[in-house]
Design a protein around this motif. Structure first.
Motif, PDB file in Angstrom:
ATOM      1  N   UNK A 920      26.723 -52.390  13.845  1.00 57.54           N
ATOM      2  CA  UNK A 920      27.178 -51.213  12.809  1.00 57.54           C
ATOM      3  C   UNK A 920      27.090 -49.921  13.711  1.00 57.54           C
ATOM      4  N   UNK A 921      25.904 -49.903  14.317  1.00 54.82           N
ATOM      5  CA  UNK A 921      25.846 -48.590  15.194  1.00 54.82           C
ATOM      6  C   UNK A 921      27.074 -48.318  16.174  1.00 54.82           C
ATOM      7  N   UNK A 922      27.269 -49.319  16.769  1.00 57.94           N
ATOM      8  CA  UNK A 922      28.454 -49.434  17.754  1.00 57.94           C
ATOM      9  C   UNK A 922      29.767 -48.856  16.878  1.00 57.94           C
ATOM     10  N   UNK A 923      30.060 -49.759  15.816  1.00 58.45           N
ATOM     11  CA  UNK A 923      31.197 -49.318  14.868  1.00 58.45           C
ATOM     12  C   UNK A 923      31.116 -47.856  14.654  1.00 58.45           C
ATOM     13  N   UNK A 924      30.028 -47.226  14.101  1.00 62.59           N
ATOM     14  CA  UNK A 924      30.092 -45.906  13.716  1.00 62.59           C
ATOM     15  C   UNK A 924      30.252 -44.927  14.995  1.00 62.59           C
ATOM     16  N   UNK A 925      29.601 -45.275  15.958  1.00 64.01           N
ATOM     17  CA  UNK A 925      29.664 -44.332  17.217  1.00 64.01           C
ATOM     18  C   UNK A 925      31.220 -44.420  17.903  1.00 64.01           C
ATOM     19  N   UNK A 926      31.752 -45.463  17.853  1.00 65.79           N
ATOM     20  CA  UNK A 926      33.066 -45.362  18.409  1.00 65.79           C
ATOM     21  C   UNK A 926      34.143 -44.627  17.392  1.00 65.79           C
ATOM     22  N   UNK A 927      33.886 -44.731  16.002  1.00 69.29           N
ATOM     23  CA  UNK A 927      34.646 -44.042  14.887  1.00 69.29           C
ATOM     24  C   UNK A 927      34.534 -42.539  15.196  1.00 69.29           C
ATOM     25  N   UNK A 928      33.040 -42.234  15.338  1.00 76.00           N
ATOM     26  CA  UNK A 928      32.669 -40.741  15.554  1.00 76.00           C
ATOM     27  C   UNK A 928      33.259 -40.106  16.840  1.00 76.00           C
ATOM     28  N   UNK A 929      33.287 -40.829  17.913  1.00 76.69           N
ATOM     29  CA  UNK A 929      33.816 -40.364  19.284  1.00 76.69           C
ATOM     30  C   UNK A 929      35.496 -40.150  19.044  1.00 76.69           C
ATOM     31  N   UNK A 930      36.097 -41.323  18.421  1.00 75.38           N
ATOM     32  CA  UNK A 930      37.604 -41.318  18.271  1.00 75.38           C
ATOM     33  C   UNK A 930      38.026 -40.021  17.147  1.00 75.38           C
ATOM     34  N   UNK A 931      37.375 -39.694  16.200  1.00 76.11           N
ATOM     35  CA  UNK A 931      37.762 -38.557  15.584  1.00 76.11           C
ATOM     36  C   UNK A 931      37.340 -37.217  16.179  1.00 76.11           C
ATOM     37  N   UNK A 932      36.249 -37.152  16.974  1.00 75.21           N
ATOM     38  CA  UNK A 932      36.047 -36.171  17.695  1.00 75.21           C
ATOM     39  C   UNK A 932      36.962 -35.781  18.984  1.00 75.21           C
ATOM     40  N   UNK A 933      37.346 -36.683  19.537  1.00 75.20           N
ATOM     41  CA  UNK A 933      38.438 -36.530  20.736  1.00 75.20           C
ATOM     42  C   UNK A 933      39.874 -36.789  20.335  1.00 75.20           C
ATOM     43  N   UNK A 934      40.014 -36.889  19.237  1.00 74.80           N
ATOM     44  CA  UNK A 934      41.383 -37.212  18.658  1.00 74.80           C
ATOM     45  C   UNK A 934      42.178 -35.746  18.892  1.00 74.80           C
ATOM     46  N   UNK A 935      43.400 -36.067  19.502  1.00 73.78           N
ATOM     47  CA  UNK A 935      44.226 -34.889  19.668  1.00 73.78           C
ATOM     48  C   UNK A 935      45.401 -34.900  19.030  1.00 73.78           C
ATOM     49  N   UNK A 936      46.053 -35.987  18.776  1.00 72.45           N
ATOM     50  CA  UNK A 936      47.100 -36.152  17.886  1.00 72.45           C
ATOM     51  C   UNK A 936      46.814 -37.273  16.680  1.00 72.45           C
ATOM     52  N   UNK A 937      46.381 -36.618  15.738  1.00 75.54           N
ATOM     53  CA  UNK A 937      46.150 -35.502  15.482  1.00 75.54           C
ATOM     54  C   UNK A 937      44.745 -34.735  15.552  1.00 75.54           C
ATOM     55  N   UNK A 938      44.698 -33.615  15.613  1.00 75.87           N
ATOM     56  CA  UNK A 938      43.302 -33.046  15.845  1.00 75.87           C
ATOM     57  C   UNK A 938      42.749 -32.922  14.354  1.00 75.87           C
ATOM     58  N   UNK A 939      41.525 -33.443  14.479  1.00 71.51           N
ATOM     59  CA  UNK A 939      40.779 -33.608  13.249  1.00 71.51           C
ATOM     60  C   UNK A 939      40.185 -32.047  12.891  1.00 71.51           C
ATOM     61  N   UNK A 940      40.428 -31.423  11.738  1.00 74.64           N
ATOM     62  CA  UNK A 940      39.992 -30.018  11.549  1.00 74.64           C
ATOM     63  C   UNK A 940      38.474 -30.163  11.047  1.00 74.64           C
ATOM     64  N   UNK A 941      37.965 -28.806  10.902  1.00 73.00           N
ATOM     65  CA  UNK A 941      36.477 -28.553  10.530  1.00 73.00           C
ATOM     66  C   UNK A 941      35.597 -29.209  10.803  1.00 73.00           C
ATOM     67  N   UNK A 942      35.584 -29.940  11.858  1.00 66.21           N
ATOM     68  CA  UNK A 942      34.348 -30.740  12.413  1.00 66.21           C
ATOM     69  C   UNK A 942      33.284 -29.622  12.858  1.00 66.21           C
ATOM     70  N   UNK A 943      32.033 -29.987  12.124  1.00 67.98           N
ATOM     71  CA  UNK A 943      30.841 -28.896  12.579  1.00 67.98           C
ATOM     72  C   UNK A 943      30.655 -29.141  14.153  1.00 67.98           C
ATOM     73  N   UNK A 944      30.251 -28.050  14.437  1.00 68.96           N
ATOM     74  CA  UNK A 944      29.611 -27.888  15.874  1.00 68.96           C
ATOM     75  C   UNK A 944      30.837 -28.737  17.241  1.00 68.96           C
ATOM     76  N   UNK A 945      31.816 -28.419  16.802  1.00 72.03           N
ATOM     77  CA  UNK A 945      32.905 -29.159  17.611  1.00 72.03           C
ATOM     78  C   UNK A 945      32.549 -29.034  19.253  1.00 72.03           C
ATOM     79  N   UNK A 946      32.319 -27.659  19.688  1.00 73.30           N
ATOM     80  CA  UNK A 946      32.138 -27.443  20.980  1.00 73.30           C
ATOM     81  C   UNK A 946      30.859 -28.019  21.469  1.00 73.30           C
TER      82      UNK A 946
END
Length: 1192
Positions: A920-946
């Protein structure tokens, strides 16, 4: 891969796959020669040390075992190594431990190279006889530690028996100085051999070798051969096989006779053969319960048969010519043809002059019985015996033997007889004793054997028969000229390919592939042989799915094989006893349909429809699945040719497809165990017919199909656990396809009556008392098409939300909650997003918040039951659903996505990515990175994106292994430096650092303390971290899942000096608040929680000020806790605390305090313990606790 292809690759200088395989599997020589000699040289140094001896031997075994497949590489070095060891053995001053160790090393070499080759290296001069004989005589046959010594000495003695001098010359003067007569060498050797024929270890096998070498000497056979044969027959006759000891005796006697008749001269042994045969007949070894005795009986019988027959090569045998493939390829066709000798040119004079003894018939009869034995080793020995004896018979008698072997292939016989028959045919063919005229009888039987399978209970037998049939085909490829096998090429090729791709056993598939390859290389007449071999080689056929779904399509693309493959699937695999094979067969038929659509529609489908309503359950199941798959495949073919499916299928078949459900319903075949299979197969049929757009709209059959789907949902709790997942999957697919095809109006809207009925029915099912019905109803709602959801979205989401929230509070219906969470995302994705739309039709600004709240609350599901952390399944589903919904909203209407929702989602994912369960750590980590690096579409309002993009560069999406704690925690602990993520990340780390899994605890604590070390001197940042810690502690005081690991983590932090900057300040608020929170546990009954609390209190002593006295007061209170184990633990921890911190008590009292803590029995009664505790209070300068008087 064919040999010619490999040769071409090599000649072209290309390093292809073949070269790589050769380099990986073939050794070029004995590369460890120096190391092995060094090991052998070290034996005198290590023999006295058991540990060093074992280590040295293990290393030697590892080196030798590398050459198990290529033992000939050792040959140039064996004699040198042997002589090095023999030097130690021959040394009169060598200790026994060195001698035995030397023989152990010799045995390792002998085992790898084989005793027949290795024993020839032993020195066998006249001078060696007496020393070896003395060494053997001095051994203890009952010593289980030194059996290798005895084994090799007997082999060595076997070689010394080959000296060409009369043994009597070695006797000298038999009278010794004391007047005592010494035993002759001949008698001594014979006595030793007889003694070792009944021992328990491998020395018995070596003794039988000794007998075969010793008794065939010219001087010994004159004096002792008859006597030994009599002794052996007497032993066999008077020994039963009812005890282990007697079995060993019989084993030794039979083995020695078998080897004796193998190596002895016919003229010497012929006179004894009838008596031995009679003895074996009387003993009736074929009825023995011991497989080894039956095998030795067959082995001895065949040797007797060869003794009765003159050693001659049958002139009538079929001779193909050179067995070397390279030689055959280099010979011209004319030369090869002229080298073949046909039976017609033989003369009969030689055969007429030769009389066959009557005993030979008895021998052959025993061998034929051996072919049907229940053990493979016996059948294999009998098959080789048949081949050897037949090779010495006249043509007519040999043909009778072949006929008797063919009688094994009767369906009245067991699988053992079929297997034995195949082995015998392979031996006869290999030796050229199966004449081409017999191939018309043999080939059909081999074709049957290639698909032989007989059901026995819940499984089947016959894989050994099919494997042996492949061996027959392999041997025929080497035995016959291409012209002889030409009439049977199509049958053999098709049968081998069927076995190579459709057999259930991987061994049989690989054997068939090898046999096909041999035929392609040797015969050259198999259609498309080279092309097929590249697709169906040894490795490719190892994967069953690949065979059925991919390789079969490629092979069937050649017209010669298409119909035979399809016919085999319909006849043999659709009704197979194993469900996986039936399902794969139906998928294979689907894939093959486009090759011969007319044949499938007019010939195969009618056969399947007949089977679909038959008696046999397995055939019915497979046929219904196949009907759906074939119909759907025909529909796809029709799309390419602009024809509808009803134009391709005969009208009677369309009617038959429609009637399958009603027929099963009328026969009540949806009930019971068979009902599970029928429900699953009919749901699959409904799906495929709906996808095929069968013209059944408004037909009464649609009502029947809907009934079976709904009834299956209601009765899911009656389905066996192993079948549940499969039924639910096809059920959901069937409902989705049925709605899509038959419940939609021409305007693309849902039929209102049906829509209302289905939605209300499934919403009601969400409240059913059966969990599986709730689960099925939730999945049914999730699979409904968009037009069925339109106008009902609000009701559906409300129903799913109630199921999740209510059952989560109760901690029940976990499985239903998983499916409800998944369905929420499916419903939202199908309904689509419209920012200003109606909440009853799409995901919009009005209902997006409730969807996120539902999914985020599911992320905190930590329900536990007897299966463990079952809430993890809900959390996993919630993570996936959040990802789907977020990407959907971000792509269509990102403005309705609120910052708080995105923040909560990312924080929850960060928490899950820091927890202890790898999956479940791996599942969460992969989704976290997918949403962070998604460009089409870009997920808005992610805190501390940079900052996140700096911590997690784009490479981490593929390179970071979240399941490895060593990698995951290195990155996730960096989130502690981001205020928005700190609390959730630390909460996740709490259960990892304070857990029990060693690797997780090690790496999570390593990187956590690394982060704390970096902020050690920053009081502000460390203060914020402390506040976060206290918040987590405060929020989870009553949550044992987090509070106990938190206390364990806090203990490690205090022990590592993480808050050293706070300890210099008196009464630091962090310590005061921690103490206040720890006091909450003093009334707890949980021993593990109390123990953890004690260690934390002991760690807090390092803080300065009045708080230290308060901490000591709490510890001293715990010294009088009602639980003795807590009192004992507190005393132990306080003792360690005093060793660690030197400012806790005044120096003059330190020794007294430590003595009292260590010497007092804190498990005594409270009155005694309280006295000691009060003394400690005085020494620590802490007020004595006053007992609370209970007011009645």
């Amino acid at each position: 891969m064919a040999l010619s292809e490999i040769e071409n690759d090599i000649s072209d200088g290309k390093e292809g796959e073949a070269d790589i395989i050769f380099k990986a599997c073939l050794l070029g020589g004995f590369t460890e020669s120096k190391e092995t000699k060094s090991i052998i040289s070290s034996l005198p140094k290590v023999h006295g040390d058991p540990t060093a001896s074992e280590f040295t031997m293990e290393r030697f075994v590892v080196i030798m075992n590398r050459y198990q497949e290529q033992p000939h590489l050792l040959d140039p070095h064996l004699e040198t190594m042997l002589n090095m060891i023999l030097e130690f053995i021959r040394d009169e001053n060598a200790p026994p431990s060195l001698v035995h160790l030397g023989f152990k090393f010799l045995y390792i070499m002998c085992k790898v190279r084989g005793y027949k080759v290795f024993m020839q290296l032993f020195p066998h001069e006249v001078s060696d006889v007496q020393p070896v004989l003395d060494l053997v005589s001095n051994q203890d046959p009952k010593d289980t530690e030194t059996w290798e010594t005895r084994y090799l000495l007997l082999l060595w003695l076997s070689m010394t028996c080959l000296i060409p001098f009369d043994l009597s010359r070695l006797d000298g003067h038999l009278e010794s100085n004391g007047g005592k007569v010494r035993e002759p060498v001949m008698d001594r050797i014979l006595a030793i051999a007889k003694a070792y024929l009944s021992v328990t270890d491998s020395s018995r096998d070596a003794a039988s070798v000794l007998i075969s070498k010793f008794m065939t000497r010219p001087d010994v056979k004159q004096k002792r051969l008859g006597e030994f044969v009599d002794w052996s027959l007497t032993t066999i006759s008077h020994t039963s096989d009812l005890s282990i000891e007697n079995v060993r005796v019989l084993d030794g006697a039979l083995q020695s006779l078998a080897k004796l008749f193998k190596h002895g001269k016919r003229d010497d042994l012929l006179q004894y053969a009838p008596a031995v045969l009679r003895c074996l007949e009387q003993k009736r070894l074929s009825e023995s319960s011991e497989a080894k005795l039956r095998k030795l009986g067959v082995k001895l019988t065949q040797r007797l048969g060869l003794t009765f027959l003159k050693p001659r090569l049958a002139a009538w045998r079929y001779q193909r010519g050179s067995r070397s493939l390279a030689a055959n390829l280099s010979m011209s066709q004319s030369t090869a043809a002229s080298s073949a000798v046909t039976p017609e040119v033989e003369t009969q004079e030689q055969e007429e002059d030769y009389d066959i003894p009557e005993e030979v018939e008895t021998v052959i009869e025993h061998l034929l019985v051996g072919l049907k034995d229940k053990e493979t080793i016996v059948r294999w020995s009998a098959a080789k015996g048949i081949g050897r004896v037949t090779g010495r018979l006249p043509k007519e008698l040999a043909d009778e033997v072949v006929g008797s072997v063919l009688d094994c292939f009767s369906f009245h016989e067991t699988d053992n007889a079929w297997h034995g028959g195949c082995l015998a045919l392979a031996e006869l063919g290999r030796r050229g004793l199966l004449l081409p005229s017999r191939l018309t009888d043999v080939v059909p039987l081999i074709i049957k054997s290639l698909t032989y399978e007989e059901k026995r209970g819940a499984c089947s037998v016959g894989s050994n028969v099919r494997d042996a049939a492949c061996y027959v085909c392999w041997s025929f490829a080497r035995a016959y000229e291409p012209k002889e096998l030409m009439p049977f090429v199509t049958q053999i090729a098709s049968a081998l390919l069927i076995t190579a791709i459709f057999d259930r056993s991987v061994n049989c598939r690989r054997a068939a592939s090898a046999a096909f390859q041999e035929n392609v290389g040797r015969q050259g007449t198999f259609p498309h042989g080279i092309d097929i071999l590249t697709a169906a080689d040894y490795y490719a056929v190892g994967n069953l799915n690949n065979c059925y779904l991919n390789i079969s399509v490629y092979i069937a693309s050649f017209p010669e094989y298409t119909k035979s493959l399809i016919d085999h699937l319909v006849a043999m695999k659709i009704n197979h006893w194993h469900g996986v094979i039936r399902e794969l067969a139906t998928k294979a038929l689907h894939n093959l349909t486009h090759l011969v659509p007319d044949y499938m529609a007019t010939t195969v489908l009618p056969q399947l429809l007949t089977m679909a309503v038959g008696i046999d359950l397995h055939a019915r199941h497979g046929a219904i699945l196949a009907c759906g798959e074939v119909t759907h495949a025909l529909y796809k073919v029709g799309l390419e040719t602009s024809r509808s499916v009803v134009d391709m299928i005969p009208p009677e078949c369309v009617d038959a497809l429609k009637k399958i459900h009603q027929t099963l319903h009328d026969r009540k075949q949806y009930r019971g165990f068979g009902g599970e299979l029928m429900r699953a197969s009919v749901c699959s049929l409904i799906e495929k017919l709906s996808l095929s757009k069968m013209p059944f709209k408004d037909d009464p059959i649609i009502t029947g199909w809907q009934w079976i789907i709904d009834d299956t949902i209601k009765t899911l709790h009656l389905v066996s656990r192993r079948a549940k997942d499969g039924i639910v999957a096809v059920l959901v697919s069937a409902l989705s396809a049925l709605c899509q095809e038959y419940y939609q109006t021409s305007e693309g809207q849902a039929e209102p009556q049906i829509q209302d009925m289905l939605v209300s029915q499934y919403l009601e099912g969400l409240k059913n008392k059966e969990m599986l019905t709730r689960s099925g109803s939730a999945l049914a709602l999730g699979c409904l098409p968009r037009f069925m959801i339109h106008g009902k979205l609000k009701q559906i989401l409300k129903g799913l939300q109630q199921l999740c929230t209510e059952t989560q509070k109760e901690g029940s219906f976990t499985d239903a909650r998983i499916d409800a969470v998944r369905s929420v995302a499916q419903v939202c994705v199908k309904a689509g997003v419209c920012a200003d739309g109606s909440p009853d039709a799409a995901l919009c600004s009005e209902n997006v918040a409730e969807v996120y709240n539902l999914l985020l609350s599911s992320m905190n599901d930590y329900t536990r039951d007897s299966r463990g952390d079952v809430g993890a399944w809900v959390r996993e589903a919630a993570m996936s659903s959040l990802m789907d919904v977020t990407l959907l909203v971000a792509s269509s209407a990102p403005e309705i996505l609120l910052p708080d929702q995105v923040k909560a989602m990312m924080c929850c994912l960060a928490q899950q990515a820091a927890e202890k369960i790898d999956r479940y750590r791996a599942h969460a980590g992969k989704i976290f990175l997918l949403l962070l690096h998604s460009t089409e579409p870009v997920v808005p309002h992610i805190p501390h994106r940079e900052e996140l993009l700096t911590i997690f560069p784009v490479e981490t999406t593929t390179d970071l292994n979240w399941k490895a704690p060593s990698q995951a925690f290195k990155y996730i602990t960096q989130l502690l430096g981001l205020p928005e993520y700190q609390c959730h990340t630390l909460l996740g780390l709490t259960v990892s650092v304070g857990g029990i899994t060693e690797s997780t605890v090690h790496f999570s604590s390593l990187y956590l303390f690394g982060y704390l070390k970096g902020i050690q001197k920053d009081s502000v940042t460390l203060g914020e971290f402390g506040e976060t810690l206290l918040k987590i502690f405060r929020d989870n005081l009553q949550n044992d899942r987090a509070s106990i690991p938190f206390l364990n983590m806090l203990t490690q932090m205090l022990a590592n000096g993480c808050f050293e900057i706070f300890t210099t300040q008196e009464n630091h608020p962090f310590c005061v608040e921690l103490l206040t929170l720890c006091k909450e546990f003093k009334k707890s009954k949980d021993v593990s929680k109390l123990r953890s609390c004690i260690t934390v209190l002991c760690g807090l002593v390092q803080f300065q000020g009045d708080v230290k006295k308060k901490i000591l007061s709490q510890l001293l209170l715990l010294l009088c806790h009602p639980f003795p184990v807590i009192r004992k633990t507190t005393a132990s921890q306080m003792y360690e605390m005093l060793l660690t911190y030197d400012d806790v008590v005044e120096p003059e009292f330190l020794d007294d305090v430590m003595t009292l803590l260590s010497d007092t029995n804190w498990e005594n009664n409270l009155a005694t313990v309280r006295t000691h505790r009060n003394q400690l209070c005085d020494w620590f300068g802490v007020p004595k606790p006053q007992p609370v008087v209970k007011v009645s």
